[in-house]
Design a protein around this motif. Structure first.
Motif, PDB file in Angstrom:
ATOM      1  N   LEU A 114       0.930  -1.267   0.016  1.00  0.00           N
ATOM      2  CA  LEU A 114      -0.074   0.125   0.022  1.00  0.00           C
ATOM      3  C   LEU A 114       0.886   1.169  -0.148  1.00  0.00           C
ATOM      4  O   LEU A 114       0.366   2.431   0.308  1.00  0.00           O
ATOM      5  CB  LEU A 114      -1.127  -0.086   1.309  1.00  0.00           C
ATOM      6  N   ALA A 115       2.175   1.170  -0.191  1.00  0.00           N
ATOM      7  CA  ALA A 115       3.061   2.281  -0.359  1.00  0.00           C
ATOM      8  C   ALA A 115       2.761   3.217  -1.605  1.00  0.00           C
ATOM      9  O   ALA A 115       2.311   2.675  -2.591  1.00  0.00           O
ATOM     10  CB  ALA A 115       4.497   1.837  -0.452  1.00  0.00           C
ATOM     11  N   GLY A 116       2.726   4.402  -1.046  1.00  0.00           N
ATOM     12  CA  GLY A 116       2.101   5.500  -2.263  1.00  0.00           C
ATOM     13  C   GLY A 116       0.667   5.563  -2.238  1.00  0.00           C
ATOM     14  O   GLY A 116       0.334   6.236  -3.261  1.00  0.00           O
ATOM     15  N   ILE A 117      -0.124   4.834  -1.567  1.00  0.00           N
ATOM     16  CA  ILE A 117      -1.532   5.027  -1.552  1.00  0.00           C
ATOM     17  C   ILE A 117      -1.998   6.472  -1.254  1.00  0.00           C
ATOM     18  O   ILE A 117      -1.504   7.203  -0.649  1.00  0.00           O
ATOM     19  CB  ILE A 117      -2.319   3.906  -0.520  1.00  0.00           C
ATOM     20  N   THR A 118      -3.070   6.820  -2.266  1.00  0.00           N
ATOM     21  CA  THR A 118      -3.684   8.288  -2.259  1.00  0.00           C
ATOM     22  C   THR A 118      -5.149   7.873  -2.310  1.00  0.00           C
ATOM     23  O   THR A 118      -5.779   6.984  -2.832  1.00  0.00           O
ATOM     24  CB  THR A 118      -3.131   9.237  -3.034  1.00  0.00           C
ATOM     25  N   GLY A 119      -6.063   8.835  -1.713  1.00  0.00           N
ATOM     26  CA  GLY A 119      -7.139   9.008  -1.967  1.00  0.00           C
ATOM     27  C   GLY A 119      -8.276   9.393  -0.850  1.00  0.00           C
ATOM     28  O   GLY A 119      -7.829   9.970   0.034  1.00  0.00           O
ATOM     29  N   SER A 120      -9.250   8.928  -0.920  1.00  0.00           N
ATOM     30  CA  SER A 120     -10.640   9.215  -0.039  1.00  0.00           C
ATOM     31  C   SER A 120     -11.411   8.172   0.282  1.00  0.00           C
ATOM     32  O   SER A 120     -11.245   7.182   0.095  1.00  0.00           O
ATOM     33  CB  SER A 120     -11.323  10.595  -0.782  1.00  0.00           C
ATOM     34  N   GLY A 121     -12.540   8.502   0.870  1.00  0.00           N
ATOM     35  CA  GLY A 121     -13.497   7.459   0.997  1.00  0.00           C
ATOM     36  C   GLY A 121     -14.596   7.947   1.856  1.00  0.00           C
ATOM     37  O   GLY A 121     -15.130   9.120   1.789  1.00  0.00           O
ATOM     38  N   GLY A 122     -15.395   7.211   2.567  1.00  0.00           N
ATOM     39  CA  GLY A 122     -16.420   7.511   3.389  1.00  0.00           C
ATOM     40  C   GLY A 122     -16.916   6.583   4.338  1.00  0.00           C
ATOM     41  O   GLY A 122     -16.611   5.622   4.320  1.00  0.00           O
ATOM     42  N   LEU A 123     -17.742   6.962   5.215  1.00  0.00           N
ATOM     43  CA  LEU A 123     -18.649   6.463   6.313  1.00  0.00           C
ATOM     44  C   LEU A 123     -20.066   6.435   6.204  1.00  0.00           C
ATOM     45  O   LEU A 123     -20.395   7.588   6.054  1.00  0.00           O
ATOM     46  CB  LEU A 123     -18.230   6.609   7.758  1.00  0.00           C
ATOM     47  N   ARG A 124     -20.746   5.383   6.663  1.00  0.00           N
ATOM     48  CA  ARG A 124     -22.252   5.301   6.833  1.00  0.00           C
ATOM     49  C   ARG A 124     -22.696   4.505   7.624  1.00  0.00           C
ATOM     50  O   ARG A 124     -22.231   3.519   7.916  1.00  0.00           O
ATOM     51  CB  ARG A 124     -22.836   4.891   5.482  1.00  0.00           C
ATOM     52  N   ILE A 125     -23.597   5.081   8.668  1.00  0.00           N
ATOM     53  CA  ILE A 125     -24.188   4.143   9.610  1.00  0.00           C
ATOM     54  C   ILE A 125     -25.591   3.784   9.152  1.00  0.00           C
ATOM     55  O   ILE A 125     -26.389   4.766   9.107  1.00  0.00           O
ATOM     56  CB  ILE A 125     -23.944   4.653  10.892  1.00  0.00           C
ATOM     57  N   THR A 126     -26.027   2.544   8.861  1.00  0.00           N
ATOM     58  CA  THR A 126     -27.313   2.092   8.704  1.00  0.00           C
ATOM     59  C   THR A 126     -28.342   2.382  10.109  1.00  0.00           C
ATOM     60  O   THR A 126     -27.628   2.234  11.163  1.00  0.00           O
ATOM     61  CB  THR A 126     -27.213   0.837   8.143  1.00  0.00           C
ATOM     62  N   GLU A 127     -29.293   2.289   9.762  1.00  0.00           N
ATOM     63  CA  GLU A 127     -30.415   2.369  11.110  1.00  0.00           C
ATOM     64  C   GLU A 127     -30.303   1.108  12.092  1.00  0.00           C
ATOM     65  O   GLU A 127     -30.620   1.459  13.213  1.00  0.00           O
ATOM     66  CB  GLU A 127     -32.022   2.214  10.391  1.00  0.00           C
ATOM     67  N   ASP A 128     -29.757  -0.109  11.525  1.00  0.00           N
ATOM     68  CA  ASP A 128     -29.524  -1.108  12.518  1.00  0.00           C
ATOM     69  C   ASP A 128     -28.296  -1.151  13.316  1.00  0.00           C
ATOM     70  O   ASP A 128     -27.819  -1.733  14.124  1.00  0.00           O
ATOM     71  CB  ASP A 128     -29.572  -2.379  11.709  1.00  0.00           C
ATOM     72  N   GLY A 129     -27.392   0.340  12.891  1.00  0.00           N
ATOM     73  CA  GLY A 129     -26.236   0.500  13.730  1.00  0.00           C
ATOM     74  C   GLY A 129     -25.021   0.019  12.994  1.00  0.00           C
ATOM     75  O   GLY A 129     -23.790   0.080  13.662  1.00  0.00           O
ATOM     76  N   THR A 130     -25.096  -0.801  11.775  1.00  0.00           N
ATOM     77  CA  THR A 130     -23.866  -1.138  11.229  1.00  0.00           C
ATOM     78  C   THR A 130     -23.102  -0.015  10.679  1.00  0.00           C
ATOM     79  O   THR A 130     -23.993   0.773  10.139  1.00  0.00           O
ATOM     80  CB  THR A 130     -24.410  -2.059   9.974  1.00  0.00           C
ATOM     81  N   HIS A 131     -21.936  -0.132  10.798  1.00  0.00           N
ATOM     82  CA  HIS A 131     -21.053   0.704  10.437  1.00  0.00           C
ATOM     83  C   HIS A 131     -20.369   0.450   8.997  1.00  0.00           C
ATOM     84  O   HIS A 131     -19.446  -0.689   8.969  1.00  0.00           O
ATOM     85  CB  HIS A 131     -19.715   1.138  11.276  1.00  0.00           C
ATOM     86  N   HIS A 132     -20.443   1.144   7.859  1.00  0.00           N
ATOM     87  CA  HIS A 132     -19.854   0.730   6.607  1.00  0.00           C
ATOM     88  C   HIS A 132     -19.063   1.667   6.414  1.00  0.00           C
ATOM     89  O   HIS A 132     -18.862   2.815   6.635  1.00  0.00           O
ATOM     90  CB  HIS A 132     -21.056   0.999   5.480  1.00  0.00           C
ATOM     91  N   ILE A 133     -17.748   1.306   5.540  1.00  0.00           N
ATOM     92  CA  ILE A 133     -16.639   2.246   5.308  1.00  0.00           C
ATOM     93  C   ILE A 133     -16.290   1.887   3.725  1.00  0.00           C
ATOM     94  O   ILE A 133     -16.492   0.730   3.358  1.00  0.00           O
ATOM     95  CB  ILE A 133     -15.431   2.062   6.211  1.00  0.00           C
ATOM     96  N   TRP A 134     -15.918   2.736   3.064  1.00  0.00           N
ATOM     97  CA  TRP A 134     -15.254   2.518   1.811  1.00  0.00           C
ATOM     98  C   TRP A 134     -14.130   3.508   1.521  1.00  0.00           C
ATOM     99  O   TRP A 134     -14.012   4.445   2.194  1.00  0.00           O
ATOM    100  CB  TRP A 134     -16.596   2.546   0.648  1.00  0.00           C
ATOM    101  N   PHE A 135     -13.309   3.102   0.586  1.00  0.00           N
ATOM    102  CA  PHE A 135     -12.024   3.790   0.022  1.00  0.00           C
ATOM    103  C   PHE A 135     -12.338   3.683  -1.239  1.00  0.00           C
ATOM    104  O   PHE A 135     -12.236   2.958  -1.976  1.00  0.00           O
ATOM    105  CB  PHE A 135     -10.758   3.050   0.545  1.00  0.00           C
ATOM    106  N   ASP A 136     -12.023   4.755  -1.945  1.00  0.00           N
ATOM    107  CA  ASP A 136     -11.522   5.118  -3.281  1.00  0.00           C
ATOM    108  C   ASP A 136      -9.868   5.838  -3.494  1.00  0.00           C
ATOM    109  O   ASP A 136      -9.643   6.857  -2.837  1.00  0.00           O
ATOM    110  CB  ASP A 136     -12.488   6.427  -3.662  1.00  0.00           C
ATOM    111  N   PHE A 137      -9.496   4.748  -4.078  1.00  0.00           N
ATOM    112  CA  PHE A 137      -7.821   4.818  -3.692  1.00  0.00           C
ATOM    113  C   PHE A 137      -6.980   4.470  -5.146  1.00  0.00           C
ATOM    114  O   PHE A 137      -7.591   3.858  -5.904  1.00  0.00           O
ATOM    115  CB  PHE A 137      -7.243   4.121  -2.493  1.00  0.00           C
ATOM    116  N   ASP A 138      -5.945   5.149  -5.138  1.00  0.00           N
ATOM    117  CA  ASP A 138      -5.073   5.114  -6.230  1.00  0.00           C
ATOM    118  C   ASP A 138      -3.667   4.605  -5.737  1.00  0.00           C
ATOM    119  O   ASP A 138      -3.180   4.796  -4.612  1.00  0.00           O
ATOM    120  CB  ASP A 138      -4.793   6.322  -7.151  1.00  0.00           C
ATOM    121  N   LEU A 139      -3.033   3.617  -6.622  1.00  0.00           N
ATOM    122  CA  LEU A 139      -1.543   3.213  -6.024  1.00  0.00           C
ATOM    123  C   LEU A 139      -0.851   3.361  -7.057  1.00  0.00           C
ATOM    124  O   LEU A 139      -1.277   3.126  -8.393  1.00  0.00           O
ATOM    125  CB  LEU A 139      -1.508   1.770  -5.515  1.00  0.00           C
ATOM    126  N   PRO A 140       0.395   3.528  -6.889  1.00  0.00           N
ATOM    127  CA  PRO A 140       1.502   3.824  -8.067  1.00  0.00           C
ATOM    128  C   PRO A 140       1.615   2.369  -8.808  1.00  0.00           C
ATOM    129  O   PRO A 140       1.465   1.403  -8.222  1.00  0.00           O
ATOM    130  CB  PRO A 140       2.860   4.256  -7.520  1.00  0.00           C
TER     131      PRO A 140
END
Length: 137
Positions: free
Chosen positions: A111-137
């Motif tokens: 994962l050296a050189g990783i760049t990017g963003s992402g986000g979090l979402r919590i559903t009504e049942d309390g589940t925490h979701h995460i995602w990464f939109d990333f680039d690698l060399p």
């Protein structure tokens, strides 16, 4: 590239905060360390998190900022990196003023050189979701 999954908070350890000089505001400020575990088809691992918030638990109003040190795999590539995220709530279910970024220069191993963003979402049942939109060399 994209990786997503869910996470659970394994430990949440509040730490006393005594700023000098003290400043009284309308919301209490707290600091904690956390350990999280991540799982999903394209995301597995764990993180050590430094978390701070100004928050009213009863009203659900406030903001938080977190810095995480993640180690694991994104889309089959193993390594470690840091990411930062923050958001605000006004008492409703929506999150606002969101920020999510992978810290440049923090990646190691595959994962050296990783760049990017992402986000979090919590559903009504309390589940925490995460995602990464990333680039690698």
């Amino acid at each position: 590239m994209k990786a997503s999954g869910t996470f659970t908070v394994v430990s949440f350890n509040p730490t006393a905060l005594t700023p000098e000089p003290p400043v009284e505001t309308g919301l209490p400020v707290g600091v904690a360390t956390m350990e999280k575990h991540y799982e999903g088809e394209t995301l597995t691992g764990r993180s050590a998190t430094l978390f701070t918030a100004a928050f009213d638990q009863e009203a659900g109003i406030g903001s938080y900022v977190a810095m995480e040190s993640f180690e694991g795999a994104l889309a089959g590539r193993e390594g470690a990196f840091n990411f930062v995220h923050s958001a605000a709530t006004d008492g409703g279910p929506a999150r606002g003023a969101e920020h999510f970024a992978i810290v440049p220069g923090s990646g190691t191993a595959a994962l050296a050189g990783i760049t990017g963003s992402g986000g979090l979402r919590i559903t009504e049942d309390g589940t925490h979701h995460i995602w990464f939109d990333f680039d690698l060399p």
